[in-house]
Design a protein around this motif. Structure first.
Motif, PDB file in Angstrom:
ATOM      1  N   ARG B  76       0.966  -1.474  -0.085  1.00 40.14           N
ATOM      2  CA  ARG B  76       0.015  -0.029  -0.025  1.00 40.14           C
ATOM      3  C   ARG B  76       0.720   1.461   0.028  1.00 40.14           C
ATOM      4  N   GLN B  77       1.755   1.401   0.905  1.00 40.33           N
ATOM      5  CA  GLN B  77       2.949   2.070   1.035  1.00 40.33           C
ATOM      6  C   GLN B  77       3.191   2.727  -0.366  1.00 40.33           C
ATOM      7  N   LEU B  78       4.131   1.979  -1.377  1.00 38.93           N
ATOM      8  CA  LEU B  78       4.377   1.604  -2.108  1.00 38.93           C
ATOM      9  C   LEU B  78       3.810   2.062  -3.759  1.00 38.93           C
ATOM     10  N   ALA B  79       2.280   1.653  -3.321  1.00 40.62           N
ATOM     11  CA  ALA B  79       1.699   2.108  -4.409  1.00 40.62           C
ATOM     12  C   ALA B  79       1.029   3.688  -4.749  1.00 40.62           C
ATOM     13  N   GLN B  80       1.102   4.303  -2.676  1.00 41.51           N
ATOM     14  CA  GLN B  80       0.610   5.619  -2.556  1.00 41.51           C
ATOM     15  C   GLN B  80       1.798   6.266  -3.180  1.00 41.51           C
ATOM     16  N   LYS B  81       3.211   6.165  -3.105  1.00 39.76           N
ATOM     17  CA  LYS B  81       4.172   6.171  -3.544  1.00 39.76           C
ATOM     18  C   LYS B  81       4.540   6.883  -4.959  1.00 39.76           C
ATOM     19  N   LEU B  82       4.160   5.346  -5.386  1.00 36.47           N
ATOM     20  CA  LEU B  82       3.921   6.141  -7.054  1.00 36.47           C
ATOM     21  C   LEU B  82       3.243   6.710  -7.738  1.00 36.47           C
ATOM     22  N   GLN B  83       2.014   6.426  -7.056  1.00 39.80           N
ATOM     23  CA  GLN B  83       1.334   7.135  -7.826  1.00 39.80           C
ATOM     24  C   GLN B  83       1.234   8.822  -7.582  1.00 39.80           C
ATOM     25  N   ARG B  84       1.938   8.806  -6.540  1.00 36.78           N
ATOM     26  CA  ARG B  84       2.678  10.164  -5.969  1.00 36.78           C
ATOM     27  C   ARG B  84       3.390  10.354  -7.264  1.00 36.78           C
ATOM     28  N   ARG B  85       4.422   9.821  -7.360  1.00 35.50           N
ATOM     29  CA  ARG B  85       5.859   9.938  -8.267  1.00 35.50           C
ATOM     30  C   ARG B  85       4.763  10.422  -9.547  1.00 35.50           C
ATOM     31  N   ARG B  86       3.283   9.259 -10.263  1.00 40.42           N
ATOM     32  CA  ARG B  86       2.882   9.679 -11.403  1.00 40.42           C
ATOM     33  C   ARG B  86       2.595  10.765 -11.581  1.00 40.42           C
ATOM     34  N   TRP B  87       1.615  11.268  -9.558  1.00 35.34           N
ATOM     35  CA  TRP B  87       1.554  12.496 -10.570  1.00 35.34           C
ATOM     36  C   TRP B  87       2.375  13.887 -10.283  1.00 35.34           C
ATOM     37  N   ARG B  88       3.593  13.763  -9.679  1.00 34.04           N
ATOM     38  CA  ARG B  88       4.378  14.167 -10.212  1.00 34.04           C
ATOM     39  C   ARG B  88       5.154  14.612 -11.338  1.00 34.04           C
ATOM     40  N   ALA B  89       4.981  13.436 -12.224  1.00 34.67           N
ATOM     41  CA  ALA B  89       5.748  13.156 -13.588  1.00 34.67           C
ATOM     42  C   ALA B  89       4.519  13.977 -14.277  1.00 34.67           C
ATOM     43  N   MET B  90       3.748  13.622 -13.931  1.00 36.11           N
ATOM     44  CA  MET B  90       2.541  14.309 -14.693  1.00 36.11           C
ATOM     45  C   MET B  90       3.014  15.991 -14.458  1.00 36.11           C
ATOM     46  N   LEU B  91       2.561  16.648 -13.552  1.00 35.43           N
ATOM     47  CA  LEU B  91       2.564  18.481 -13.677  1.00 35.43           C
ATOM     48  C   LEU B  91       3.875  18.376 -14.152  1.00 35.43           C
ATOM     49  N   LEU B  92       5.304  17.665 -13.982  1.00 43.48           N
ATOM     50  CA  LEU B  92       6.629  18.441 -14.131  1.00 43.48           C
ATOM     51  C   LEU B  92       6.659  17.329 -15.132  1.00 43.48           C
ATOM     52  N   GLY B  93       5.878  16.860 -15.891  1.00 43.53           N
ATOM     53  CA  GLY B  93       5.995  16.920 -17.695  1.00 43.53           C
ATOM     54  C   GLY B  93       5.343  18.233 -18.824  1.00 43.53           C
ATOM     55  N   PRO B  94       5.034  17.548 -20.055  1.00 42.41           N
ATOM     56  CA  PRO B  94       4.466  18.029 -20.840  1.00 42.41           C
ATOM     57  C   PRO B  94       2.708  19.075 -19.739  1.00 42.41           C
ATOM     58  N   GLY B  95       2.242  18.356 -18.775  1.00 36.80           N
ATOM     59  CA  GLY B  95       1.168  18.953 -18.805  1.00 36.80           C
ATOM     60  C   GLY B  95       1.567  20.651 -17.568  1.00 36.80           C
ATOM     61  N   LEU B  96       2.651  20.536 -18.240  1.00 36.73           N
ATOM     62  CA  LEU B  96       2.698  21.179 -15.925  1.00 36.73           C
ATOM     63  C   LEU B  96       2.846  22.715 -17.065  1.00 36.73           C
ATOM     64  N   ARG B  97       2.802  22.708 -18.507  1.00 39.70           N
ATOM     65  CA  ARG B  97       3.217  23.936 -18.901  1.00 39.70           C
ATOM     66  C   ARG B  97       0.971  24.797 -18.663  1.00 39.70           C
ATOM     67  N   GLN B  98       0.539  23.149 -18.608  1.00 34.61           N
ATOM     68  CA  GLN B  98      -0.910  23.641 -18.638  1.00 34.61           C
ATOM     69  C   GLN B  98      -1.225  24.112 -17.636  1.00 34.61           C
ATOM     70  N   ILE B  99      -0.646  23.016 -16.480  1.00 27.89           N
ATOM     71  CA  ILE B  99      -1.014  23.365 -15.267  1.00 27.89           C
ATOM     72  C   ILE B  99      -0.905  24.947 -14.811  1.00 27.89           C
ATOM     73  N   ALA B 100      -0.095  25.029 -15.322  1.00 28.06           N
ATOM     74  CA  ALA B 100       0.706  26.365 -13.945  1.00 28.06           C
ATOM     75  C   ALA B 100      -0.209  27.468 -15.470  1.00 28.06           C
ATOM     76  N   ALA B 101      -0.456  27.168 -16.594  1.00 33.69           N
ATOM     77  CA  ALA B 101      -0.920  28.139 -16.986  1.00 33.69           C
ATOM     78  C   ALA B 101      -2.363  28.476 -16.454  1.00 33.69           C
ATOM     79  N   SER B 102      -3.103  27.442 -16.520  1.00 35.64           N
ATOM     80  CA  SER B 102      -3.786  27.454 -15.983  1.00 35.64           C
ATOM     81  C   SER B 102      -4.425  28.507 -14.489  1.00 35.64           C
TER      82      SER B 102
END
Lengths: 171, 265
Positions: B76-102
């Protein structure tokens, strides 16, 4: 499949792999726990979008190798596995012991590919990634390992047959 | 037979693929013809398959072992960390510009945001700026710089009073307790001077839900309830007269809709 269910499936696979590697249920679970602790610590290095399973198996494999080097646990471990669920006849148990004993005689580099492919959960390419070796190297080790395993098992069987024949001849 | 030391290793690969059930159909006839005429190859294939079956069945014995609570907790702990990792990668990846702009455009005004929303979105579904803010709130754990205040589960009443004061509007509890969740904390984060109240809940299975509430400007649109998927998680967002709401959780559309309905009530 959600990440949670995907991870749950992979952890079940890790327990199977660990059981064959360690031959002991307690040691297997210890190995899986150690693997998960390391995976948690390394979670930030996991590349989202890449395959989670080879990443986890690589951690388990490296952990196992470290354990072997540190404590030589395999040499101390009993060569017994819990009863397989599908084949419970005594003959199969003997064969299993024979094959596991032969596996132990193989170098680690050949033994592990055989086990990984026997789990039937990974392609050759995924299994190669789990061991961090090129696909060609993996295939070569698998081929050599399988053939060496056959030679060892056949040699053992042939040796037993000769022994029996000698006993019968002497009687 | 052809072995690894043989001069034709390709056929070894084919034999292995045959044993492992991965041989391409176009090579099947060639390998079967070889097996028909080569007793040594037949013997090798039979043995390899037999060993493989024995090891496979031995490994399956792990499935009959009792559950290991420590492994389950780590999983469970690993799932949470990986989930956060996915989110962070999403936010810092190509999606960052959109989120920031948003977020920036949210502060600049909803008209500009509406223009922005016409562009390609992160997951194929456009969503308003306050959703982006919630994503930031979802990661308040790792982006503490945004955080202005935090209240523990035992201080929820005090948190609601304080957050209402900061928002200059009454903020009610999301009250997910009725669905079996327990409040873990409430925070106030500031995103471009816009306050966002973020509530974190967790159920006994360890599943986390994030609820955000942020003021709705007079000129901003009134959003009816909408659910979208982001990676393995779901978002639901909607507006009331004076507030925007967002709920983030894992699970199905039914899960997120149920959670949203509970918050709306």
């Amino acid at each position: 499949m959600s990440l949670k269910s995907e991870l749950h499936t992979h952890v079940a696979s890790l327990r199977r792999y660990a059981l064959v590697l360690t031959r002991d249920t307690v040691a297997a679970d210890d190995l899986v726990q150690e693997t998960l602790v390391k995976a948690i610590a390394k979670a930030d290095t996991f590349q989202p979008g890449t395959d989670l399973r080879p990443w986890l198996f690589r951690i388990l494999h490296n952990t196992h190798i470290s354990d072997l080097r540190r404590a030589k646990t395999r040499a101390d471990a009993a060569a017994d596995l819990p009863e397989p669920i599908a084949r419970e006849c005594q003959h199969t148990q003997l064969e299993l012991k024979q094959v596991l004993g032969a596996l132990d005689q193989l170098p680690e580099a050949q033994r592990v590919p055989i086990i990984l492919i026997a789990l039937r959960e990974m392609s050759y390419a995924e299994a190669a990634r789990s061991l961090d070796v090129p696909l060609g190297t993996f295939m070569s080790r698998l081929a050599r390992g399988r053939e060496a395993l056959r030679r060892i098992v056949q040699g053992v069987a042939s040796g037993k047959l000769k022994l029996m024949q000698r006993k019968e001849g002497g009687a | 037979m052809t072995t690894a030391n043989n001069s034709d290793p390709t056929l070894d690969i084919d034999l292995m693929a045959y044993v492992d059930g991965t041989l391409p159909p176009e090579k099947m006839a060639e390998v079967e013809a070889r097996l028909a005429r080569d007793a040594e190859a037949r013997d090798a294939v039979a043995h390899w398959r037999h060993f493989d079956n024995l090891i496979h069945d031995a490994a399956r014995a792990a499935d009959t072992q009792p559950a290991n609570l420590r492994i389950e907790a780590l999983e469970r702990q690993l799932a949470q960390k990986l989930q956060r990792r996915r989110w962070r990668a999403m936010l810092l990846g190509p999606g960052l510009r959109q989120i920031a702009a948003s977020v920036v455009l949210f502060a600049a005004g909803w008209g500009a945001h509406a223009l922005y929303d016409r562009g390609p979105s992160l997951t194929g579904a456009a969503y308003p700026g306050f959703v982006g803010q919630t994503l930031a709130g979802h990661y308040a754990y790792t982006h503490a710089a945004h955080q202005r205040a935090e209240f523990g589960a035992e201080d929820m009443d005090e948190a609601l009073v304080w957050l209402s004061d900061q928002m200059q509007q009454r903020i009610d509890s999301p009250a997910l307790e009725r669905l079996g969740y327990q409040a873990e904390s409430a925070r106030l984060i500031m995103v471009d001077e816009t306050p966002v109240a973020v509530f974190y809940y967790r159920n006994p299975e360890g599943e986390q839900v994030t609820v955000s509430i942020t003021p709705r400007g007079a000129a901003e649109p009134d959003y009816t309830l909408r659910a979208v998927r982001v990676q393995d998680d779901r978002l639901a967002y909607w507006s009331s007269d004076r507030l925007h709401y967002t709920v983030v959780a894992s699970g199905t559309n039914a899960t997120i809709t149920t959670l949203a309905a509970a918050v709306q009530r």
